[in-house]
Write an enzyme that holds these catalytic residues in place. Sequence first.
Site, PDB file in Angstrom:
ATOM      1  N   ASN A 218     -32.636  30.474  -3.001  1.00 43.12           N
ATOM      2  CA  ASN A 218     -32.170  29.982  -4.307  1.00 43.12           C
ATOM      3  C   ASN A 218     -33.145  30.443  -5.385  1.00 43.12           C
ATOM      4  OD1 ASN A 218     -31.097  26.721  -3.056  1.00 43.12           O
ATOM      5  ND2 ASN A 218     -29.908  28.587  -3.346  1.00 43.12           N
TER       6      ASN A 218
ATOM      7  N   ARG B  38     -32.170  25.123   5.815  1.00 43.51           N
ATOM      8  CA  ARG B  38     -32.443  24.479   4.526  1.00 43.51           C
ATOM      9  C   ARG B  38     -31.870  23.063   4.461  1.00 43.51           C
ATOM     10  NH1 ARG B  38     -29.207  28.973   3.800  1.00 43.51           N
ATOM     11  NH2 ARG B  38     -27.330  28.906   2.502  1.00 43.51           N
TER      12      ARG B  38
ATOM     13  N   HIS C 196     -24.019  22.611   1.464  1.00 46.08           N
ATOM     14  CA  HIS C 196     -24.248  23.758   0.590  1.00 46.08           C
ATOM     15  C   HIS C 196     -23.264  23.765  -0.574  1.00 46.08           C
ATOM     16  CE1 HIS C 196     -26.763  25.536   3.800  1.00 46.08           C
ATOM     17  NE2 HIS C 196     -25.931  24.843   4.562  1.00 46.08           N
TER      18      HIS C 196
ATOM     19  N   LYS D 128      -2.963  -5.591  -7.763  1.00 38.57           N
ATOM     20  CA  LYS D 128      -1.900  -4.878  -8.480  1.00 38.57           C
ATOM     21  C   LYS D 128      -1.646  -5.469  -9.858  1.00 38.57           C
ATOM     22  CE  LYS D 128       1.937  -3.152  -6.812  1.00 38.57           C
ATOM     23  NZ  LYS D 128       2.092  -1.758  -6.434  1.00 38.57           N
TER      24      LYS D 128
ATOM     25  N   ARG E  97     -26.507  18.799  -2.004  1.00 38.89           N
ATOM     26  CA  ARG E  97     -26.938  20.116  -1.517  1.00 38.89           C
ATOM     27  C   ARG E  97     -28.334  19.943  -0.925  1.00 38.89           C
ATOM     28  NH1 ARG E  97     -26.414  24.485  -6.196  1.00 38.89           N
ATOM     29  NH2 ARG E  97     -27.087  25.931  -4.573  1.00 38.89           N
ATOM     30  N   HIS E  98     -28.734  20.893  -0.114  1.00 38.71           N
ATOM     31  CA  HIS E  98     -30.108  20.923   0.406  1.00 38.71           C
ATOM     32  C   HIS E  98     -31.092  21.046  -0.756  1.00 38.71           C
ATOM     33  CE1 HIS E  98     -29.808  25.125  -0.655  1.00 38.71           C
ATOM     34  NE2 HIS E  98     -28.622  25.129  -0.022  1.00 38.71           N
TER      35      HIS E  98
ATOM     36  N   GLY F 117       0.793  -1.231   0.000  1.00 44.27           N
ATOM     37  CA  GLY F 117       0.000   0.000   0.000  1.00 44.27           C
ATOM     38  C   GLY F 117       0.822   1.276   0.000  1.00 44.27           C
TER      39      GLY F 117
ATOM     40  N   ARG G 111      20.269   1.763   0.827  1.00 45.68           N
ATOM     41  CA  ARG G 111      19.524   2.677  -0.053  1.00 45.68           C
ATOM     42  C   ARG G 111      19.050   3.909   0.733  1.00 45.68           C
ATOM     43  NH1 ARG G 111      15.137   2.693  -3.846  1.00 45.68           N
ATOM     44  NH2 ARG G 111      16.226   1.216  -5.140  1.00 45.68           N
TER      45      ARG G 111
ATOM     46  N   THR H 170      10.422   1.103  -2.846  1.00 46.41           N
ATOM     47  CA  THR H 170      10.469   0.142  -1.736  1.00 46.41           C
ATOM     48  C   THR H 170      11.473   0.604  -0.679  1.00 46.41           C
ATOM     49  OG1 THR H 170      12.020  -1.109  -3.063  1.00 46.41           O
ATOM     50  CG2 THR H 170       9.760  -1.920  -2.998  1.00 46.41           C
TER      51      THR H 170
ATOM     52  N   GLU I   2     -22.861  27.077   5.019  1.00 44.26           N
ATOM     53  CA  GLU I   2     -22.418  27.637   3.733  1.00 44.26           C
ATOM     54  C   GLU I   2     -21.360  28.725   3.944  1.00 44.26           C
ATOM     55  OE1 GLU I   2     -21.593  27.253   1.063  1.00 44.26           O
ATOM     56  OE2 GLU I   2     -23.017  27.743  -0.512  1.00 44.26           O
TER      57      GLU I   2
ATOM     58  N   ASN J  43      -3.849  -7.824  -2.302  1.00 49.72           N
ATOM     59  CA  ASN J  43      -3.130  -6.686  -2.886  1.00 49.72           C
ATOM     60  C   ASN J  43      -2.362  -7.083  -4.137  1.00 49.72           C
ATOM     61  OD1 ASN J  43      -4.063  -5.187  -0.785  1.00 49.72           O
ATOM     62  ND2 ASN J  43      -2.103  -4.920   0.249  1.00 49.72           N
TER      63      ASN J  43
ATOM     64  N   TYR K  75      12.675  -9.425  -2.701  1.00 46.33           N
ATOM     65  CA  TYR K  75      12.715  -8.270  -1.796  1.00 46.33           C
ATOM     66  C   TYR K  75      12.711  -8.719  -0.340  1.00 46.33           C
ATOM     67  CZ  TYR K  75      12.164  -4.343  -5.036  1.00 46.33           C
ATOM     68  OH  TYR K  75      12.373  -3.384  -5.979  1.00 46.33           O
TER      69      TYR K  75
ATOM     70  N   ALA L 193     -20.855  25.869  -1.825  1.00 46.16           N
ATOM     71  CA  ALA L 193     -19.410  26.118  -1.682  1.00 46.16           C
ATOM     72  C   ALA L 193     -18.758  25.018  -0.844  1.00 46.16           C
ATOM     73  CB  ALA L 193     -19.194  27.484  -1.035  1.00 46.16           C
TER      74      ALA L 193
HETATM   75  N1  LIG Z   1      -1.481   0.310   4.797  1.00 50.58           N
HETATM   76  C1  LIG Z   1      -1.782  -0.675   3.916  1.00 50.58           C
HETATM   77  N2  LIG Z   1      -1.468  -1.983   4.208  1.00 50.58           N
HETATM   78  C2  LIG Z   1      -1.770  -2.964   3.344  1.00 50.58           C
HETATM   79  N3  LIG Z   1      -2.417  -2.774   2.170  1.00 50.58           N
HETATM   80  C3  LIG Z   1      -2.744  -1.526   1.848  1.00 50.58           C
HETATM   81  C4  LIG Z   1      -2.448  -0.412   2.688  1.00 50.58           C
HETATM   82  N4  LIG Z   1      -2.893   0.709   2.098  1.00 50.58           N
HETATM   83  C5  LIG Z   1      -3.427   0.333   0.929  1.00 50.58           C
HETATM   84  N5  LIG Z   1      -3.363  -1.009   0.766  1.00 50.58           N
HETATM   85  C6  LIG Z   1      -3.861  -1.824  -0.343  1.00 50.58           C
HETATM   86  O1  LIG Z   1      -2.747  -2.261  -1.094  1.00 50.58           O
HETATM   87  C7  LIG Z   1      -3.074  -2.252  -2.487  1.00 50.58           C
HETATM   88  C8  LIG Z   1      -1.806  -2.198  -3.310  1.00 50.58           C
HETATM   89  O2  LIG Z   1      -1.186  -1.011  -2.952  1.00 50.58           O
HETATM   90  P1  LIG Z   1       0.024  -0.315  -3.699  1.00 50.58           P
HETATM   91  O3  LIG Z   1       0.020   1.058  -3.142  1.00 50.58           O
HETATM   92  O4  LIG Z   1      -0.032  -0.451  -5.154  1.00 50.58           O
HETATM   93  O5  LIG Z   1       1.250  -1.172  -3.129  1.00 50.58           O
HETATM   94  P2  LIG Z   1       2.802  -0.889  -3.168  1.00 50.58           P
HETATM   95  O6  LIG Z   1       3.010   0.501  -3.693  1.00 50.58           O
HETATM   96  O7  LIG Z   1       3.237  -1.060  -1.757  1.00 50.58           O
HETATM   97  O8  LIG Z   1       3.342  -1.948  -4.074  1.00 50.58           O
HETATM   98  C9  LIG Z   1      -3.963  -1.060  -2.606  1.00 50.58           C
HETATM   99  O9  LIG Z   1      -4.808  -1.119  -3.722  1.00 50.58           O
HETATM  100  C10 LIG Z   1      -4.744  -1.088  -1.317  1.00 50.58           C
HETATM  101  O10 LIG Z   1      -5.944  -1.834  -1.466  1.00 50.58           O
HETATM  102  O1  LIG Z   2     -19.291  30.686  -4.396  1.00 53.59           O
HETATM  103  P1  LIG Z   2     -20.560  30.846  -5.168  1.00 53.59           P
HETATM  104  O2  LIG Z   2     -20.489  30.362  -6.583  1.00 53.59           O
HETATM  105  O3  LIG Z   2     -21.100  32.211  -5.026  1.00 53.59           O
HETATM  106  O4  LIG Z   2     -21.557  29.799  -4.481  1.00 53.59           O
HETATM  107  C1  LIG Z   2     -21.869  29.917  -3.105  1.00 53.59           C
HETATM  108  C2  LIG Z   2     -23.302  30.364  -2.983  1.00 53.59           C
HETATM  109  O5  LIG Z   2     -24.147  29.277  -3.264  1.00 53.59           O
HETATM  110  C3  LIG Z   2     -25.383  29.422  -2.561  1.00 53.59           C
HETATM  111  C4  LIG Z   2     -26.514  29.536  -3.542  1.00 53.59           C
HETATM  112  O6  LIG Z   2     -26.323  30.614  -4.394  1.00 53.59           O
HETATM  113  O7  LIG Z   2     -25.440  28.317  -1.726  1.00 53.59           O
HETATM  114  P2  LIG Z   2     -26.761  27.633  -1.059  1.00 53.59           P
HETATM  115  O8  LIG Z   2     -27.467  26.922  -2.173  1.00 53.59           O
HETATM  116  O9  LIG Z   2     -26.308  26.750   0.026  1.00 53.59           O
HETATM  117  O10 LIG Z   2     -27.581  28.737  -0.524  1.00 53.59           O
HETATM  118  C5  LIG Z   2     -25.196  30.719  -1.726  1.00 53.59           C
HETATM  119  O11 LIG Z   2     -25.843  30.725  -0.507  1.00 53.59           O
HETATM  120  C6  LIG Z   2     -23.709  30.793  -1.604  1.00 53.59           C
HETATM  121  O12 LIG Z   2     -23.212  32.059  -1.258  1.00 53.59           O
END
Ligand SMILES: Nc1ncnc2c1ncn2[C@@H]1O[C@H](COP(=O)(O)OP(=O)(O)O)[C@@H](O)[C@H]1O
Ligand SMILES: O=P(O)(O)OC[C@H]1O[C@@](CO)(OP(=O)(O)O)[C@@H](O)[C@@H]1O
Length: 797
Positions: free
Chosen positions: A618, A663, A750, A522, A611-612, A358, A488, A482, A684, A518, A554, A752
């Site tokens: 809105n 909302r 919301h 892989k 979103r709500h 992993g 290394r 590795t 929001e 795994n 290895y 943002a």
């Molecule tokens: N901490 C971990 N211990 C064991 N397996 C893990 C861990 N984290 C992720 N994996 C799993 O190992 C799989 C292979 O991981 P990968 O990152 O390709 O291995 P490596 O780079 O060590 O050869 C991943 O798809 C994931 O499901």
């Molecule tokens: O950053 P932008 O694009 O303005 O979007 C955020 C805006 O979206 C809105 C809707 O215009 O969110 P929300 O639907 O949660 O009310 C605003 O309240 C908020 O300010």
Amino acid sequence: MGTAASTNADTSSHGSEDHAGGQLYVSLKMENYRLKGELVPHVYGSAPLVGSWDSSKAVRLSMERESTFMWELSFVVPPNHETLDFKFLLKPKHGNVPCVVEEGPNRQLIGGTLQGDQDSAMFKLSGDEILEYKVFIKADRVSPFDLAASWRAYQENFQRSTVRGIPDVSIASATEAANEIGSQASLELDIEHYVVPAPSSANSGPVYAANMTETPRSLARTGVFSRNDSSLGSSHSQKDLGASVDRPGGMEVIAPETAKLSLGSGLVESKSVGTFSNMQKQEGHRGLFVDRGVGSPRLMKSSSSSAFAVDVKLGSEAKNSMPAAAGAVAAGAVADQMLGPKEDRHLAIVLVGLPARGKTFTAAKLTRYLRWLGHDTKHFNVGKVIDSLFFISLLLFSCYYSRVRDIAVNSVCSIEGSSMELTRILNYDTYLTLIDMMQTADFFSGDNPEGIEARNEVAALAMEDMISWMQEGGQVGIFDATNSTRKRRNMLMKMAEGECKIIFLETLCNDRNIIERNIRLKVQQSADYAEEYDARWPDFEAGYHDFKVRLENYEKVYEPVEEGSYIKMIDMVSGNGGQIQVNNISGYLPGRIVFFLVNTHLTPRPILLTRHGESRYNVRGRIGGDSAISDSGELYAKKLANFVERRLKNEKAASIWTSTLQRTILTAGPIGGFPKIQWRALDEINSGVCDGMTYEEIKKNMPEEYESRKKDKLRYRYPRGESYLDVIQRLEPVIIELERQRAPVVVISHQAVLRALYAYFADRPLKEIPHIEMPLHTIIEIQMGVTGVQEKRYKLM
Ligand SMILES: Nc1ncnc2c1ncn2[C@@H]1O[C@H](COP(=O)(O)OP(=O)(O)O)[C@@H](O)[C@H]1O
Ligand SMILES: O=P(O)(O)OC[C@H]1O[C@@](CO)(OP(=O)(O)O)[C@@H](O)[C@@H]1O
């Protein structure tokens, strides 16, 4: 209000009002908590306006649903009909008959004054059942100007308006959404029916972490990796092919007068891990960092445009800038800069572990998290380098190395093209033998000195590459190989001396079943990958066998980490019962990294983001506020409840998270059977002094603010409000908790906020966050699991 208003049973003003000017504006409301079937309240009465006592014409005066239990109608009485007799009646939604007329005498409105005090309306239904509505009647005299303004506002927002305090102007037809509410048929139960494609840039397919990493520049320049490397395309500059250009620089720097601030030059590197500031070079002159975002909190005279000019410069021209972050990240960065040793300005996280433990998965996840927080982070994957036939060929034949490398560096051709360049130098047979050799596990054997040398060469090259990237301003390099022998690792530590701080991150796994899974995963991923591109294991069985032999090679020489600063993740896959060991770890960023790793695991579970339901604001195009949801929003709430109950029917431990704004709480209302949690962090973006305004109003009344935001929406902070970067900061605990949870979570929040959360899972760069499409009435399902993150979307309406 207005010139001369009259209220219920207020007879004192009667008589004078006829001469008071303006027009009579009547607002009628009916409320009933015990809704009956599909009966829609209407009004009919003496004046042609209300149907001249013809119930079939009353259809023009059907009341509109203001909320689930309240119906409303308002109209203007022409001056020649200021005496109005009327009654309420209930009509079935579909078809005109039979109507039920309210019991009792006619209601009478004379010159704006209601005669009598009937504050309820009784309807006798079939079988002598009585249905009672509470009635609210209001009549006001308003000037034609107020009426016109109210009407205009209504036309613009498609919602009743209270401009200048007049009640509402409404239309006499039930909304489509209200019609839908009663219709059970619209609550479609087949959830697959609602699936819509995710945007093309999203990770909707399985993600193979190894393929998400970037290519070292020494390779990128040759064009060897010409396929999936979007990093080589538009988002990266020619000069710095591998490094992300998403370094907007999040801080305004205010230096003492005496210390001449030079933007774009005289860069001083921060002592904190991975932070830089555009400060003057002189020792002893410490700048003052003010995390202001872009825009000004001053209300009287905004200086946001000038602040913006400075920030734009930082963002687009300066290479080494503060992390694009606010709040805690920036504070930590500044503190570390003051206190830490020189090489701590850059951090290298060096992965250690046997294959299939992993490492690449963890490296990719950590990169995503740090980038999202605003740190300039890059994943250097040495395995990916080894996977390049071309590059291995170069290294194995070291006698040709420097000559070929020159050609490679200057070359801009594709894999095929580069291979041809090689064969021009090497004899063709030698080239083929070479390719054969590196395709077997022998290459990885501890007894194969050529293999060891070649792999060390590759690692050294990648490390060199990482250090040069840091010298150009990169903050956190994640070095993924590795690195399984002390020798290394010593080599890497030597190379890092005076350049960066190294933390080893070792992934250990003692569960044979997980390792077996795994390996299969892989090899399968590599085979899938091979279908499209040239790779080592086009055939699963051959690949599986090869991988096993390689692993044994290895294992024979593996030496666990016992030196330097390190973090060991032991059996952390399930997030249950694993261990994290740390040694010699200090500083803000290393601390955050440990905290992040402690909380991550691989238990598969969905996270639903939505979103709500559409809010009243809105509908009117107003931002912020704390309005309730519209009819259409209510319909969505019902559909969402239906969806969640079906989608998570076997998930007893799932939970629903909302913001503290009504909302989202109302949208979660109909969902039953799961605990609901309100998070202030999910509120929001705070639009400060612009709260409640439309974008048009902001543009008209605060053009500087409008322009500043348009130019840099990520860092623009609303006066007395927040920026997107602020929002990201406050969402960090939410992300950690989402990582930590093992059961599904539904997040109702919301626009943002969801953009920021989604960007984390979809690994979207900071600068894109404020522009990510986040439609209403759509569920984004993020599936977390052993292959990474996948996305599915459902559009319920
Ligand atoms: N901490 C971990 N211990 C064991 N397996 C893990 C861990 N984290 C992720 N994996 C799993 O190992 C799989 C292979 O991981 P990968 O990152 O390709 O291995 P490596 O780079 O060590 O050869 C991943 O798809 C994931 O499901
Ligand atoms: O950053 P932008 O694009 O303005 O979007 C955020 C805006 O979206 C809105 C809707 O215009 O969110 P929300 O639907 O949660 O009310 C605003 O309240 C908020 O300010």
